[in-house]
Design a protein around this motif. Structure first.
Motif, mmCIF file in Angstrom:
data_model
loop_
_atom_site.group_PDB
_atom_site.id
_atom_site.type_symbol
_atom_site.label_atom_id
_atom_site.label_comp_id
_atom_site.label_asym_id
_atom_site.label_seq_id
_atom_site.Cartn_x
_atom_site.Cartn_y
_atom_site.Cartn_z
ATOM 1 N N ALA A 12 -3.129 7.052 -6.448
ATOM 2 C CA ALA A 12 -2.559 8.179 -5.698
ATOM 3 C C ALA A 12 -2.655 9.468 -6.499
ATOM 4 O O ALA A 12 -2.997 10.513 -5.944
ATOM 5 C CB ALA A 12 -1.106 7.880 -5.320
ATOM 6 N N LYS A 13 -2.380 9.411 -7.774
ATOM 7 C CA LYS A 13 -2.456 10.625 -8.588
ATOM 8 C C LYS A 13 -3.862 11.213 -8.546
ATOM 9 O O LYS A 13 -4.031 12.424 -8.422
ATOM 10 C CB LYS A 13 -2.015 10.337 -10.023
ATOM 11 N N TYR A 14 -4.888 10.370 -8.619
ATOM 12 C CA TYR A 14 -6.257 10.865 -8.558
ATOM 13 C C TYR A 14 -6.560 11.440 -7.171
ATOM 14 O O TYR A 14 -7.074 12.554 -7.047
ATOM 15 C CB TYR A 14 -7.269 9.768 -8.899
ATOM 16 N N GLU A 15 -6.251 10.670 -6.135
ATOM 17 C CA GLU A 15 -6.576 11.108 -4.773
ATOM 18 C C GLU A 15 -5.774 12.349 -4.374
ATOM 19 O O GLU A 15 -6.302 13.243 -3.716
ATOM 20 C CB GLU A 15 -6.372 9.973 -3.763
ATOM 21 N N PHE A 16 -4.508 12.408 -4.754
ATOM 22 C CA PHE A 16 -3.707 13.588 -4.437
ATOM 23 C C PHE A 16 -4.276 14.812 -5.154
ATOM 24 O O PHE A 16 -4.347 15.901 -4.595
ATOM 25 C CB PHE A 16 -2.234 13.386 -4.805
ATOM 26 N N GLY A 17 -4.705 14.627 -6.393
ATOM 27 C CA GLY A 17 -5.337 15.728 -7.134
ATOM 28 C C GLY A 17 -6.634 16.170 -6.474
ATOM 29 O O GLY A 17 -6.943 17.369 -6.413
ATOM 30 N N SER A 18 -7.389 15.222 -5.946
ATOM 31 C CA SER A 18 -8.640 15.548 -5.253
ATOM 32 C C SER A 18 -8.359 16.313 -3.968
ATOM 33 O O SER A 18 -9.095 17.248 -3.615
ATOM 34 C CB SER A 18 -9.425 14.272 -4.942
ATOM 35 N N THR A 19 -7.315 15.933 -3.261
ATOM 36 C CA THR A 19 -6.950 16.648 -2.036
ATOM 37 C C THR A 19 -6.536 18.074 -2.373
ATOM 38 O O THR A 19 -6.943 19.029 -1.695
ATOM 39 C CB THR A 19 -5.846 15.894 -1.274
ATOM 40 N N LEU A 20 -5.771 18.246 -3.429
ATOM 41 C CA LEU A 20 -5.387 19.603 -3.847
ATOM 42 C C LEU A 20 -6.612 20.427 -4.223
ATOM 43 O O LEU A 20 -6.668 21.629 -3.938
ATOM 44 C CB LEU A 20 -4.399 19.553 -5.011
ATOM 45 N N LYS A 21 -7.589 19.803 -4.841
ATOM 46 C CA LYS A 21 -8.826 20.496 -5.204
ATOM 47 C C LYS A 21 -9.522 21.033 -3.949
ATOM 48 O O LYS A 21 -10.018 22.168 -3.934
ATOM 49 C CB LYS A 21 -9.736 19.512 -5.953
ATOM 50 N N VAL A 22 -9.541 20.231 -2.892
ATOM 51 C CA VAL A 22 -10.138 20.674 -1.628
ATOM 52 C C VAL A 22 -9.285 21.768 -1.006
ATOM 53 O O VAL A 22 -9.794 22.804 -0.574
ATOM 54 C CB VAL A 22 -10.339 19.488 -0.658
ATOM 55 N N ASP A 90 4.419 14.383 -4.356
ATOM 56 C CA ASP A 90 5.387 14.082 -5.424
ATOM 57 C C ASP A 90 6.478 13.149 -4.911
ATOM 58 O O ASP A 90 6.876 12.203 -5.589
ATOM 59 C CB ASP A 90 6.022 15.367 -5.968
ATOM 60 N N SER A 91 6.946 13.417 -3.705
ATOM 61 C CA SER A 91 7.971 12.585 -3.082
ATOM 62 C C SER A 91 7.441 11.167 -2.853
ATOM 63 O O SER A 91 8.156 10.185 -3.092
ATOM 64 C CB SER A 91 8.394 13.218 -1.753
ATOM 65 N N ALA A 92 6.208 11.052 -2.393
ATOM 66 C CA ALA A 92 5.615 9.737 -2.144
ATOM 67 C C ALA A 92 5.601 8.904 -3.425
ATOM 68 O O ALA A 92 6.043 7.751 -3.432
ATOM 69 C CB ALA A 92 4.203 9.895 -1.595
ATOM 70 N N ILE A 93 5.111 9.494 -4.502
ATOM 71 C CA ILE A 93 5.050 8.764 -5.776
ATOM 72 C C ILE A 93 6.449 8.401 -6.252
ATOM 73 O O ILE A 93 6.720 7.259 -6.629
ATOM 74 C CB ILE A 93 4.275 9.579 -6.829
ATOM 75 N N LYS A 94 7.348 9.355 -6.221
ATOM 76 C CA LYS A 94 8.719 9.117 -6.701
ATOM 77 C C LYS A 94 9.406 8.017 -5.896
ATOM 78 O O LYS A 94 10.027 7.112 -6.469
ATOM 79 C CB LYS A 94 9.529 10.403 -6.610
ATOM 80 N N GLU A 95 9.299 8.080 -4.578
ATOM 81 C CA GLU A 95 9.990 7.101 -3.736
ATOM 82 C C GLU A 95 9.409 5.702 -3.873
ATOM 83 O O GLU A 95 10.150 4.720 -3.923
ATOM 84 C CB GLU A 95 9.989 7.557 -2.275
ATOM 85 N N VAL A 96 8.086 5.587 -3.933
ATOM 86 C CA VAL A 96 7.470 4.273 -4.116
ATOM 87 C C VAL A 96 7.857 3.711 -5.478
ATOM 88 O O VAL A 96 8.295 2.561 -5.595
ATOM 89 C CB VAL A 96 5.932 4.338 -3.951
ATOM 90 N N GLU A 97 7.723 4.524 -6.503
ATOM 91 C CA GLU A 97 8.020 4.088 -7.864
ATOM 92 C C GLU A 97 9.487 3.685 -8.027
ATOM 93 O O GLU A 97 9.796 2.717 -8.714
ATOM 94 C CB GLU A 97 7.679 5.236 -8.822
#
Length: 168
Positions: A12-22, A90-97
């Motif tokens: 998720a961290k990689y894909e979320f970063g890629s989405t932000l890049k776009v 950020d919420s997605a990662i925090k809540e899953v974790e």
């Protein structure tokens, strides 16, 4: 399907970063521009990425995920879109974790159309759904004359920075 929470977080961290890049390559004008033959604007696609991520997590039982607006805000700007995505991801990662352990990922929850998905499948679909629509965004960006950033390798405009001949 994800079987380990840690694997989802890392992907998720990689894909979320890629989405932000776009998203960083979008323009406010482009968000609302209609492309002939395509019913969705880039703004709608990006808002949909943000919205569906948190909706799926909520349907899977995470009740404290960030709430994205139910409708795409009129006059949405790239800055607002990015801020919303950062809060949602950020919420997605925090809540899953914080709320799920590896053993929770095999639990099933009712999703779209009453079909049950394992939580690990929901996490995978959140990422692949985002990747799918990011690809659509790239096409719309090209059709609007914008540069598309490389995500899994260099985009055509980035090849020369890697010492490769310019793409036609």
């Amino acid at each position: 399907m994800f079987r380990k929470v840690e694997d989802f977080i890392n992907n998720a961290k990689y894909e979320f970063g890629s989405t932000l890049k776009v998203y960083d390559s979008l323009t406010d004008e482009m968000l609302h521009k209609k492309v002939e033959g395509y019913p969705r604007t880039a703004g709608f696609l990006a808002w949909h990425i943000n919205k569906s991520m948190t909706d799926m997590l909520e349907m899977a039982g995470l009740k404290n995920v960030y709430k994205v607006a139910d409708e795409m805000p009129a006059g949405l700007s790239v800055a607002e879109l990015i801020a919303d995505f950062k809060k949602a991801s950020d919420s997605a990662i925090k809540e899953v974790e914080s709320n799920w352990k590896d053993e929770n990922l095999t639990e099933e929850t009712p999703m779209y159309g009453g079909e049950n998905w394992k939580k690990g499948m929901t996490l995978m679909i959140i990422l692949t759904h985002q990747i799918h629509h990011r690809g659509q965004l790239g096409i719309l960006m090209r059709m609007c004359g914008c540069k598309v950033p490389g995500v899994y390798g260099p985009a055509k405009e980035e090849w020369t920075a890697f010492g490769m001949p310019e793409m036609p």
